[in-house]
Structure formats: C-alpha cells, structure tokens
Design a protein around this motif. Sequence first.
Motif, short mmCIF file in Angstrom:
data_model
loop_
_atom_site.label_atom_id
_atom_site.label_comp_id
_atom_site.label_asym_id
_atom_site.label_seq_id
_atom_site.Cartn_x
_atom_site.Cartn_y
_atom_site.Cartn_z
N GLU A 14 68.40 129.43 12.56
CA GLU A 14 69.03 128.10 12.52
C GLU A 14 70.54 128.19 12.41
OE1 GLU A 14 68.61 127.40 7.71
OE2 GLU A 14 67.18 126.45 9.07
N TRP A 15 71.08 129.33 11.95
CA TRP A 15 72.52 129.44 11.77
C TRP A 15 73.25 129.86 13.06
CZ3 TRP A 15 69.13 132.64 8.97
CH2 TRP A 15 69.02 133.94 9.43
N SER A 17 74.27 128.81 16.81
CA SER A 17 74.33 127.74 17.81
C SER A 17 74.97 128.29 19.07
CB SER A 17 75.11 126.54 17.27
OG SER A 17 76.39 126.93 16.84
N SER A 18 74.72 127.62 20.18
CA SER A 18 75.23 128.15 21.45
C SER A 18 75.85 127.04 22.29
CB SER A 18 74.09 128.82 22.23
OG SER A 18 73.08 127.89 22.55
N LEU A 26 78.31 131.07 24.82
CA LEU A 26 78.97 131.41 23.56
C LEU A 26 77.93 131.28 22.45
CD1 LEU A 26 82.33 129.95 22.27
CD2 LEU A 26 80.26 129.70 20.90
N TYR A 28 77.55 131.23 18.33
CA TYR A 28 78.29 131.13 17.08
C TYR A 28 77.35 131.42 15.92
CZ TYR A 28 80.61 129.02 13.06
OH TYR A 28 81.15 128.82 11.81
N ALA A 30 77.03 131.15 12.22
CA ALA A 30 77.68 130.48 11.09
C ALA A 30 77.60 131.31 9.81
CB ALA A 30 77.04 129.11 10.86
N ASP A 31 76.67 132.25 9.75
CA ASP A 31 76.56 133.07 8.54
C ASP A 31 77.69 134.09 8.43
OD1 ASP A 31 74.48 131.83 7.38
OD2 ASP A 31 73.13 133.55 7.40
N THR A 32 78.20 134.53 9.55
CA THR A 32 79.27 135.53 9.50
C THR A 32 80.59 134.98 10.03
OG1 THR A 32 78.77 136.31 11.72
CG2 THR A 32 77.62 137.41 9.89
N GLY A 33 80.55 133.84 10.70
CA GLY A 33 81.76 133.29 11.32
C GLY A 33 82.09 133.97 12.65
N GLU A 34 81.23 134.85 13.13
CA GLU A 34 81.54 135.59 14.36
C GLU A 34 81.10 134.80 15.60
OE1 GLU A 34 83.22 138.33 14.62
OE2 GLU A 34 83.33 138.80 12.48
N ILE A 35 81.81 135.08 16.69
CA ILE A 35 81.47 134.49 17.99
C ILE A 35 81.19 135.61 18.97
CG2 ILE A 35 82.58 133.38 19.99
CD1 ILE A 35 83.63 131.27 18.11
N TYR A 37 79.79 136.42 23.22
CA TYR A 37 79.60 135.85 24.55
C TYR A 37 78.51 136.62 25.29
CZ TYR A 37 83.96 133.30 23.87
OH TYR A 37 84.92 132.46 23.38
#
Lengths: 100, 329
Positions: A14-15, A17-18, A26, A28, A30-35, A37
Amino acid sequence: MDDSISKGSYLLPEWVSSRRAEGRVLLYDADTGEIYYLDGSGPALWAAMRQMPVITLEGVVAAMVESFGDAAAAQIRSDLCELMEDLVERRLLLPLEPSP
Amino acid sequence: MSEPHDSSAAIHGRPPARVDAPCELHLDWGGLGGFLLRSNCDLTASIGREAGGLLRPLPHAAPAMILTLACQPEVGVLPPDYCRFEHAIDPDRPEATFRLFGLHSEDELVLTAITAAALLIRCRLMNLRGEALHLHAAVVHKAGRTLLLAGESGAGKSTLTALLCNHGWRYLSDEDALLAGGIAHPLPRLLRMDAASADWLGLRSACTPFCGFFGERGWRWNGASAGYYADPAHVDAIVLLQRGDFPVVERSDPTPEEAAFRLLPLVQRERLGLAEEGEERARAAALRYNRQIPPALNRLLERVPVARLRYRLGGAPELLAQRFEELML
C-alpha cells in the motif's frame, strides 16, 4: 530464473504508488521516500501486475500472452522474472507468506 | 558592464564568529508567526545581509517556532570541503535543532538556517493542516496571480525568476515552495544564480558572491527583495519548466497524470532508508509526511492548473519575459 519467484505469490504494498507518462512508470515508495522508474517492458508488466489482486509470475505471463501472443511468452517470462526479483529486493513487491 | 566584486576571499567566504552568549533573533519568517532563531555564532549581520530586508523583526512577539543552530567544535582533522549537518525536529512541538560540523563560512550557516526553517515550517504546516508539500519550485506573483515555476536543477528556475522580478514580478522564493491547501508560504532568502545567468540578465554588477555547501559558488541578487511578497499566497498555476534548444517559447497543458509524473520527483521527501536510527516519534512524523505526499499532490492538481513551458535561455531577456507573460498571465 529464480525458482522462488516462479512459485511465489505477491502483493503490491500500500505504500507504493505509481504514475505513468512518457512511456515510463514512476514508482514512489513512501516508506523510504525513494523514487524509481520502469522503462522498456517494465510499464506493460507493471500495468498487468496492477490488475491482479494476487500476483504470480504465471498469472502475469498469461495476461501478457493474451495481449501479445504466444511467441513473446519466453521473453515476457524472462523480463518479468527479472523485474519481480528487483521489486521484491526493494520491497516494492511483497511475498505472500504461505499459511502455516 | 562593470566588473563584479570578485575577490577570492569573498568567493570563499569567511567563518562565522562564535559568541559566548547565545545569539537570539526574533523574526517573522514564512508568514506563520514569529520565529526565534538561536545560535552559538553571531547571525545578526549574515542573516541581515542574506535576507536583505525580507525578514521583519518581531522584538516582543512570542515565537511560534524555535530554531537552534549549534556549530560544533571540529573533532580531529576535517577535509577542506567537509561540511555536514544533523537535525532533530520535534514533530509535536514547533522546535528544531541543527548541529553543524566543519562549517567554513557564514554563507553555509545562513543556508543551513534557511534549510532548517523550511523543514520546520513544513512540519508546522503538517501539524496545522494535516498536509504539506515542499516542492522544488520558485514562486512569483504579478497582477493578482501567483505562479509556481517547477523544474529540476538546471531548468532555469532562478534565472527565470530573476528575469521576471526584473520585469515587475514579485518574489516569494527561487528554490523552495512550501505549500498547504493550495497556499504557498514565502521563504526569505536572496535569489541565487550562476555567473552565466547573471551576465545574460546584465545583473552581475548588482550581485554579491556567495559560498555555499559542497563548493557551491554563485551570485546572489537582492534586486528581487524590493518586490518581496511576504504573505502566504494562493497558487493560481504551476508552470513545469523545460529548458532546451527549442526554437520558440511554447506552452502546452499536460494531463493530470503527466503533471503528477513530473511533479512527484520535485517534492522534497524524507529519505528514511538512508537515515540513521532516529528518535521514534521523528521517524513516525517523517513517514506520515512521506505517505501524505501522493494524496496532497492529487488535491493540489485538482485545484491548480498545470502548464508546461518549453523555452530556451538566450536572446534578449525582455523578449522572453514578454512571451512568458503572454502565455502565462
């Protein structure tokens, strides 16, 4: 090919998103803040995975073969296995533990 | 064009002066109430020079936020370019402490103060509104309209902001947009640009050099300060800057999906994977911030239109300013 990937079942966490644009996806975390591709075959494979409540390698391959034909099955399986390994390693795909 | 004051000493900066008693400044910073800035270095001159009148003193106000900057005595031998900071923000109280190591110049101290203020304001917005977005974007205002100029490093945010502020636009920020509920909060720091941009705009003689983190060098221009817009402003549009060798300046309107795709990487995020084991509440607050980014961005895109601007930096600056206004106002 990683045997555990081919036999396992997975969920999209759930954390994660794309977003999709410019032929890329992309992701994302949310648990690590990393993005991250995805490009190449990644966006199509990701789209197929998103359609499934429970993700299995063979399930995604079957869905993709329906769209692209049998001739592409080997390449799809190879690309998908590599992608799933990578996603699992980064916790962007969660293994479903077998019930005890 | 006159020669800029380009002495090597000025470019490299000078170390901040330590003080025995804590230096305390009461400031209105970010339009969210008073800020109490404490430091073990004398910040009065450097903050005053940096902000160039952007900050309003609040001598008797009770502070809404408290920021403490502590320059740590160096331990052992540090490399010449070594500089880092650690921060602790209490998620439940509007307080933050930044510890700085290997600090070489007043500019680094002031940049740290601004970074710290941005993070603290973001934390306060989260507590006040339940959402906050900290976007890598400049903010400008003219004729009742406030625009975010969003783009990656090198997209031309600062240069375009300087150009517009030289043509009657008002200045809120050249780098950080602190947003909550479609409202942008100004961040008072001087506009910074590289030498090529300052030369193209004919502003280099009006600039002063600065020496920031990790060898960052450039020029700051206080001309934008004259038109500083000190109050929170409703955002009317987001402009995605795409700088390249385009023959004409061109506007297009991306879909919401494309806009989110381009904007999400420009949102400042907490990198929890890289963080050291921290205090549990602070980690929980950082995680809460990260998780509310996608829905907060969606809500922003529902109320604020996004335009993509393809342009080339070059030619006559006034023609680009004129074309920008035709397309965006």
